[in-house]
Design an enzyme around this catalytic site. Sequence first.
Site, PDB file in Angstrom:
ATOM      1  N   ILE A  39      43.342  40.468  44.552  1.00 15.55           N
ATOM      2  CA  ILE A  39      42.084  41.121  44.928  1.00 15.55           C
ATOM      3  C   ILE A  39      41.186  40.177  45.720  1.00 15.55           C
ATOM      4  O   ILE A  39      40.659  40.539  46.777  1.00 15.55           O
ATOM      5  CB  ILE A  39      41.373  41.660  43.677  1.00 15.55           C
ATOM      6  CG1 ILE A  39      42.163  42.854  43.120  1.00 15.55           C
ATOM      7  CG2 ILE A  39      39.940  42.077  43.999  1.00 15.55           C
ATOM      8  CD1 ILE A  39      41.703  43.326  41.758  1.00 15.55           C
TER       9      ILE A  39
ATOM     10  N   LEU B 121      35.636  26.577  38.391  1.00 15.87           N
ATOM     11  CA  LEU B 121      34.513  27.470  38.115  1.00 15.87           C
ATOM     12  C   LEU B 121      34.071  27.459  36.652  1.00 15.87           C
ATOM     13  O   LEU B 121      33.128  28.164  36.288  1.00 15.87           O
ATOM     14  CB  LEU B 121      34.864  28.885  38.569  1.00 15.87           C
ATOM     15  CG  LEU B 121      34.873  29.042  40.091  1.00 15.87           C
ATOM     16  CD1 LEU B 121      35.714  30.236  40.519  1.00 15.87           C
ATOM     17  CD2 LEU B 121      33.459  29.171  40.636  1.00 15.87           C
TER      18      LEU B 121
ATOM     19  N   ASN C 231      34.116  37.189  41.938  1.00 17.78           N
ATOM     20  CA  ASN C 231      35.415  37.837  41.791  1.00 17.78           C
ATOM     21  C   ASN C 231      36.295  37.197  40.734  1.00 17.78           C
ATOM     22  O   ASN C 231      37.207  37.838  40.202  1.00 17.78           O
ATOM     23  CB  ASN C 231      36.144  37.813  43.142  1.00 17.78           C
ATOM     24  CG  ASN C 231      37.617  38.121  43.017  1.00 17.78           C
ATOM     25  OD1 ASN C 231      38.027  39.264  42.852  1.00 17.78           O
ATOM     26  ND2 ASN C 231      38.458  37.073  43.075  1.00 17.78           N
TER      27      ASN C 231
ATOM     28  N   SER D  54      35.410  45.166  35.010  1.00 17.03           N
ATOM     29  CA  SER D  54      36.673  45.715  34.519  1.00 17.03           C
ATOM     30  C   SER D  54      36.411  46.836  33.536  1.00 17.03           C
ATOM     31  O   SER D  54      35.435  46.801  32.771  1.00 17.03           O
ATOM     32  CB  SER D  54      37.500  44.620  33.837  1.00 17.03           C
ATOM     33  OG  SER D  54      38.589  45.176  33.124  1.00 17.03           O
TER      34      SER D  54
ATOM     35  N   TYR E 135      37.714  38.143  27.200  1.00 14.90           N
ATOM     36  CA  TYR E 135      37.599  38.836  28.485  1.00 14.90           C
ATOM     37  C   TYR E 135      36.708  40.063  28.359  1.00 14.90           C
ATOM     38  O   TYR E 135      35.853  40.322  29.214  1.00 14.90           O
ATOM     39  CB  TYR E 135      38.996  39.230  28.963  1.00 14.90           C
ATOM     40  CG  TYR E 135      39.055  39.849  30.332  1.00 14.90           C
ATOM     41  CD1 TYR E 135      38.856  39.068  31.477  1.00 14.90           C
ATOM     42  CD2 TYR E 135      39.348  41.198  30.494  1.00 14.90           C
ATOM     43  CE1 TYR E 135      38.930  39.619  32.733  1.00 14.90           C
ATOM     44  CE2 TYR E 135      39.428  41.766  31.764  1.00 14.90           C
ATOM     45  CZ  TYR E 135      39.219  40.974  32.881  1.00 14.90           C
ATOM     46  OH  TYR E 135      39.292  41.517  34.126  1.00 14.90           O
TER      47      TYR E 135
ATOM     48  N   LYS F 205      33.248  40.537  30.406  1.00 16.61           N
ATOM     49  CA  LYS F 205      33.062  41.635  31.354  1.00 16.61           C
ATOM     50  C   LYS F 205      31.926  42.556  30.924  1.00 16.61           C
ATOM     51  O   LYS F 205      31.237  43.149  31.764  1.00 16.61           O
ATOM     52  CB  LYS F 205      34.363  42.411  31.524  1.00 16.61           C
ATOM     53  CG  LYS F 205      35.421  41.652  32.322  1.00 16.61           C
ATOM     54  CD  LYS F 205      34.909  41.261  33.697  1.00 16.61           C
ATOM     55  CE  LYS F 205      35.973  40.616  34.566  1.00 16.61           C
ATOM     56  NZ  LYS F 205      35.439  40.201  35.884  1.00 16.61           N
TER      57      LYS F 205
ATOM     58  N   ALA G  91      40.095  49.448  37.235  1.00 15.41           N
ATOM     59  CA  ALA G  91      40.899  49.864  36.080  1.00 15.41           C
ATOM     60  C   ALA G  91      42.332  49.348  36.267  1.00 15.41           C
ATOM     61  O   ALA G  91      42.661  48.239  35.865  1.00 15.41           O
ATOM     62  CB  ALA G  91      40.853  51.373  35.909  1.00 15.41           C
ATOM     63  N   GLU G  92      43.167  50.161  36.905  1.00 15.06           N
ATOM     64  CA  GLU G  92      44.574  49.779  37.088  1.00 15.06           C
ATOM     65  C   GLU G  92      44.839  49.565  38.571  1.00 15.06           C
ATOM     66  O   GLU G  92      45.058  50.505  39.324  1.00 15.06           O
ATOM     67  CB  GLU G  92      45.482  50.884  36.529  1.00 15.06           C
ATOM     68  CG  GLU G  92      45.253  51.223  35.064  1.00 15.06           C
ATOM     69  CD  GLU G  92      45.590  50.071  34.126  1.00 15.06           C
ATOM     70  OE1 GLU G  92      46.355  49.180  34.513  1.00 15.06           O
ATOM     71  OE2 GLU G  92      45.066  50.065  32.993  1.00 15.06           O
TER      72      GLU G  92
END
Length: 263
Positions: free
Chosen positions: A22, A67, A93, A143, A156, A160, A187-188
């Site tokens: 991504i 990061l 991101n 997410s 996670y 998120k 999502a997916e």
Amino acid sequence: MDLNLKDKVVVVTGAAGIKGSIGETIVRALASEGALPVIVCRNDRGYEYEKEYREKGIKASFIKTDLTVPDQIAEAIKQTVAVYGRIDAVINNVGVNDGVGLDASIEDFMRSLSLNLVSYYATVKYALPYLKQSRGAILNIGSKVAQTGQGKTSGYAAAKGGVLGLTREWAVDLIRDGIRTNALIIAECYTPAYENWIGQMENGEAKLQAIKEKIPLGKRMTEAQEIADTCLFLISDRASHTTGQFVYVDGGYVHLDRALLPE
């Protein structure tokens, strides 16, 4: 549609993944619009990307950055401004669904938050003086896990969830500065990492097909390019009155009642 992104300096964290990831796809899309992407990531692959872009005459930069270390993030922002003199947008991101669940150590949980949430805060904190000058935009990549849960990934999911909270908080905090803040929810999405995950399963293809069947629109995975296209729109002045929003690019996965859809 011209998104008016030419010569805009856009910091993208975690964007030195393999081709088709991504972050890498977002950077490629930015370059195609004439923007000046700055890849802030710890993966040395970023040097290759910087070279590729510069050979094409695109003034992209890679700044190697861990990061999870705020001082390194501060230095990355400092270097960005030294090269370009401005920052027009930040796309947070970076993210790793690291499987830190309730059986993990507190230290592992904190490390998960450090990468997946604290890095977002630090990147915006250090970029903020320059975003105020440009009346720029912030986009946080979120997410579905923050809203649907997944199981066995407390770190996670918590991070998120925090990302969504920060998105709304910053939209309020920065409204007088003309800075828009939004989140894009995934999502997916079929990425190289997703493909590797499927490939490690004994019944991977069957699992993949079962997931696709649950995605209402087209019964297919979201493509990384579809994520990137929406990201570019949201940071552009074409979305000039959009702030504090959670934008779902998921084929209706999170919200639509799949039981009501025709077979």
